[in-house]
Scaffold this motif. Sequence first.
Motif, PDB file in Angstrom:
ATOM      1  N   MET A 146       0.852  -1.205   0.000  1.00  0.00           N
ATOM      2  CA  MET A 146       0.000   0.000   0.000  1.00  0.00           C
ATOM      3  C   MET A 146       0.884   1.251   0.000  1.00  0.00           C
ATOM      4  O   MET A 146       1.821   1.345   0.784  1.00  0.00           O
ATOM      5  N   ALA A 147       0.581   2.185  -0.895  1.00  0.00           N
ATOM      6  CA  ALA A 147       1.368   3.410  -0.993  1.00  0.00           C
ATOM      7  C   ALA A 147       1.195   4.262   0.258  1.00  0.00           C
ATOM      8  O   ALA A 147       0.104   4.337   0.833  1.00  0.00           O
ATOM      9  N   LYS A 148       2.275   4.896   0.679  1.00  0.00           N
ATOM     10  CA  LYS A 148       2.235   5.760   1.850  1.00  0.00           C
ATOM     11  C   LYS A 148       1.459   7.026   1.535  1.00  0.00           C
ATOM     12  O   LYS A 148       1.611   7.625   0.477  1.00  0.00           O
ATOM     13  N   ASP A 149       0.583   7.428   2.468  1.00  0.00           N
ATOM     14  CA  ASP A 149      -0.180   8.660   2.304  1.00  0.00           C
ATOM     15  C   ASP A 149       0.757   9.848   2.472  1.00  0.00           C
ATOM     16  O   ASP A 149       1.376  10.027   3.521  1.00  0.00           O
ATOM     17  N   ARG A 150       0.887  10.664   1.429  1.00  0.00           N
ATOM     18  CA  ARG A 150       1.788  11.810   1.454  1.00  0.00           C
ATOM     19  C   ARG A 150       1.039  13.126   1.686  1.00  0.00           C
ATOM     20  O   ARG A 150       1.575  14.198   1.464  1.00  0.00           O
ATOM     21  N   THR A 151      -0.197  13.026   2.162  1.00  0.00           N
ATOM     22  CA  THR A 151      -0.977  14.229   2.413  1.00  0.00           C
ATOM     23  C   THR A 151      -0.401  14.984   3.610  1.00  0.00           C
ATOM     24  O   THR A 151      -0.258  14.429   4.700  1.00  0.00           O
ATOM     25  N   LEU A 152      -0.068  16.241   3.398  1.00  0.00           N
ATOM     26  CA  LEU A 152       0.518  17.072   4.455  1.00  0.00           C
ATOM     27  C   LEU A 152      -0.536  17.954   5.112  1.00  0.00           C
ATOM     28  O   LEU A 152      -0.588  18.082   6.339  1.00  0.00           O
ATOM     29  N   LEU A 153      -1.390  18.552   4.291  1.00  0.00           N
ATOM     30  CA  LEU A 153      -2.398  19.506   4.779  1.00  0.00           C
ATOM     31  C   LEU A 153      -3.764  19.127   4.239  1.00  0.00           C
ATOM     32  O   LEU A 153      -3.911  18.834   3.051  1.00  0.00           O
ATOM     33  N   LYS A 154      -4.765  19.119   5.119  1.00  0.00           N
ATOM     34  CA  LYS A 154      -6.143  18.902   4.710  1.00  0.00           C
ATOM     35  C   LYS A 154      -6.997  20.080   5.188  1.00  0.00           C
ATOM     36  O   LYS A 154      -6.972  20.432   6.373  1.00  0.00           O
ATOM     37  N   VAL A 155      -7.707  20.674   4.284  1.00  0.00           N
ATOM     38  CA  VAL A 155      -8.670  21.735   4.591  1.00  0.00           C
ATOM     39  C   VAL A 155     -10.041  21.156   4.285  1.00  0.00           C
ATOM     40  O   VAL A 155     -10.317  20.755   3.154  1.00  0.00           O
ATOM     41  N   ILE A 156     -10.902  21.083   5.305  1.00  0.00           N
ATOM     42  CA  ILE A 156     -12.171  20.367   5.175  1.00  0.00           C
ATOM     43  C   ILE A 156     -13.337  21.299   5.499  1.00  0.00           C
ATOM     44  O   ILE A 156     -13.489  21.761   6.640  1.00  0.00           O
ATOM     45  N   ASP A 157     -14.147  21.605   4.483  1.00  0.00           N
ATOM     46  CA  ASP A 157     -15.366  22.424   4.644  1.00  0.00           C
ATOM     47  C   ASP A 157     -15.094  23.686   5.453  1.00  0.00           C
ATOM     48  O   ASP A 157     -15.860  24.056   6.346  1.00  0.00           O
ATOM     49  N   LEU A 158     -14.007  24.353   5.119  1.00  0.00           N
ATOM     50  CA  LEU A 158     -13.562  25.507   5.887  1.00  0.00           C
ATOM     51  C   LEU A 158     -14.399  26.739   5.565  1.00  0.00           C
ATOM     52  O   LEU A 158     -14.615  27.072   4.394  1.00  0.00           O
ATOM     53  N   SER A 159     -14.845  27.430   6.607  1.00  0.00           N
ATOM     54  CA  SER A 159     -15.663  28.631   6.439  1.00  0.00           C
ATOM     55  C   SER A 159     -15.211  29.705   7.419  1.00  0.00           C
ATOM     56  O   SER A 159     -14.784  29.420   8.539  1.00  0.00           O
ATOM     57  N   LYS A 160     -15.312  30.965   6.960  1.00  0.00           N
ATOM     58  CA  LYS A 160     -15.079  32.106   7.829  1.00  0.00           C
ATOM     59  C   LYS A 160     -16.076  33.188   7.475  1.00  0.00           C
ATOM     60  O   LYS A 160     -16.118  33.670   6.335  1.00  0.00           O
ATOM     61  N   HIS A 161     -16.900  33.556   8.468  1.00  0.00           N
ATOM     62  CA  HIS A 161     -17.920  34.577   8.263  1.00  0.00           C
ATOM     63  C   HIS A 161     -17.578  35.806   9.094  1.00  0.00           C
ATOM     64  O   HIS A 161     -17.151  35.700  10.245  1.00  0.00           O
TER      65      HIS A 161
ATOM     66  N   ALA B 245     -16.373  27.583  10.814  1.00  0.00           N
ATOM     67  CA  ALA B 245     -16.744  26.171  10.716  1.00  0.00           C
ATOM     68  C   ALA B 245     -15.681  25.449   9.903  1.00  0.00           C
ATOM     69  O   ALA B 245     -14.869  26.069   9.212  1.00  0.00           O
ATOM     70  N   GLY B 246     -15.703  24.124   9.970  1.00  0.00           N
ATOM     71  CA  GLY B 246     -14.756  23.317   9.221  1.00  0.00           C
ATOM     72  C   GLY B 246     -13.515  22.995  10.031  1.00  0.00           C
ATOM     73  O   GLY B 246     -13.404  23.351  11.216  1.00  0.00           O
ATOM     74  N   SER B 247     -12.571  22.321   9.416  1.00  0.00           N
ATOM     75  CA  SER B 247     -11.380  21.885  10.130  1.00  0.00           C
ATOM     76  C   SER B 247     -10.146  21.950   9.233  1.00  0.00           C
ATOM     77  O   SER B 247     -10.238  21.908   8.002  1.00  0.00           O
ATOM     78  N   ILE B 248      -8.984  22.068   9.877  1.00  0.00           N
ATOM     79  CA  ILE B 248      -7.679  22.068   9.219  1.00  0.00           C
ATOM     80  C   ILE B 248      -6.838  21.002   9.891  1.00  0.00           C
ATOM     81  O   ILE B 248      -6.729  20.973  11.121  1.00  0.00           O
ATOM     82  N   LEU B 249      -6.240  20.120   9.097  1.00  0.00           N
ATOM     83  CA  LEU B 249      -5.383  19.075   9.630  1.00  0.00           C
ATOM     84  C   LEU B 249      -4.000  19.175   8.991  1.00  0.00           C
ATOM     85  O   LEU B 249      -3.886  19.268   7.768  1.00  0.00           O
ATOM     86  N   PHE B 250      -2.984  19.173   9.844  1.00  0.00           N
ATOM     87  CA  PHE B 250      -1.592  19.174   9.398  1.00  0.00           C
ATOM     88  C   PHE B 250      -0.958  17.913   9.954  1.00  0.00           C
ATOM     89  O   PHE B 250      -0.907  17.721  11.168  1.00  0.00           O
ATOM     90  N   HIS B 251      -0.488  17.031   9.072  1.00  0.00           N
ATOM     91  CA  HIS B 251      -0.029  15.704   9.516  1.00  0.00           C
ATOM     92  C   HIS B 251      -1.123  15.002  10.324  1.00  0.00           C
ATOM     93  O   HIS B 251      -0.840  14.362  11.342  1.00  0.00           O
ATOM     94  N   GLU B 252      -2.368  15.154   9.874  1.00  0.00           N
ATOM     95  CA  GLU B 252      -3.536  14.505  10.488  1.00  0.00           C
ATOM     96  C   GLU B 252      -3.868  15.032  11.879  1.00  0.00           C
ATOM     97  O   GLU B 252      -4.725  14.483  12.569  1.00  0.00           O
ATOM     98  N   LYS B 253      -3.244  16.118  12.301  1.00  0.00           N
ATOM     99  CA  LYS B 253      -3.550  16.714  13.599  1.00  0.00           C
ATOM    100  C   LYS B 253      -4.355  17.989  13.399  1.00  0.00           C
ATOM    101  O   LYS B 253      -3.995  18.833  12.572  1.00  0.00           O
ATOM    102  N   ARG B 254      -5.448  18.130  14.149  1.00  0.00           N
ATOM    103  CA  ARG B 254      -6.274  19.330  14.051  1.00  0.00           C
ATOM    104  C   ARG B 254      -5.467  20.547  14.491  1.00  0.00           C
ATOM    105  O   ARG B 254      -4.853  20.560  15.552  1.00  0.00           O
TER     106      ARG B 254
END
Length: 261
Positions: free
Chosen positions: A1-16, A61-70
């Motif tokens: 299985m290939a190693k997950d190389r995702t560094l940053l995840k931005v998920i449903d990010l909102s700023k009002h 609202a939403g979340s930011i993950l760096f190395h899978e950490k919020r």
Amino acid sequence: MAKDRTLLKVIDLSKHFGGLKAVDQVSFQLQQGEILGLLGPNGAGKTTCFNMISGIYRPTAGSILFHEKRTDGLTPHQMALMGIGRTFQIVKPFSNMTVLENIIVALGLKDYPSIISSSVRWNTKTNRSQALNILEQVSLTDLQNNKAGTLPLGNLRRLEIGRALALEPELLLLDESFSGLRHEKISEMETLILSLVEKGISVLLIEHNMKVAMNLCHRVVVLDHGRKLAEGEPDSISKDPQVIEAYLGKGGSSYYAASGQ
């Protein structure tokens, strides 16, 4: 299985801001070793998105993950310690300090979050050596003793990147690092960014110059009125009718026109 190389995840990010949805449910990912462009016309929400990723704004609202950490909700200093460096469109060095001293101060911030508390301790032999190494990376060694306030814009932008590198980032957020530069300086900045990626730093950049972004980025995310309009490789994005219309209005036909080339 290939190693997950995702560094940053931005998920449903909102700023009002009151009734204004500056960023509205934006999602994207950045891979290790990637240059990802965050593009869009003025008011699209790019800088607001950067400000949330770097800890200046807390998301609505939403979340930011760096190395899978919020990381959403952490302070800029905490984000920097995690390995996220940031430059700003308007460069504000310590003008009365030398170029070398600006880097040395930035090195001290890793250990002393307050410049006042660190002012006696940051100018060490080790920090000076590290600072000189950084100046070599950004091609400012010959200007190390010049006052930062005397530098032209191109060198100021290099100094800004150097100060960010002092934090030893895994991810570098570049906010309009090409803005206001002449053609030859743009080419030099592109070379610098590519050299940093070769050293293992991933890059997320905001850029108005579409030609620069399309030449430099592996992938691009286009925002418009706070929402994600398109995402993909530069060649396909440059031909996307929605992207062309967002930049040029109906009848636009080329990303070169969007960049003023």
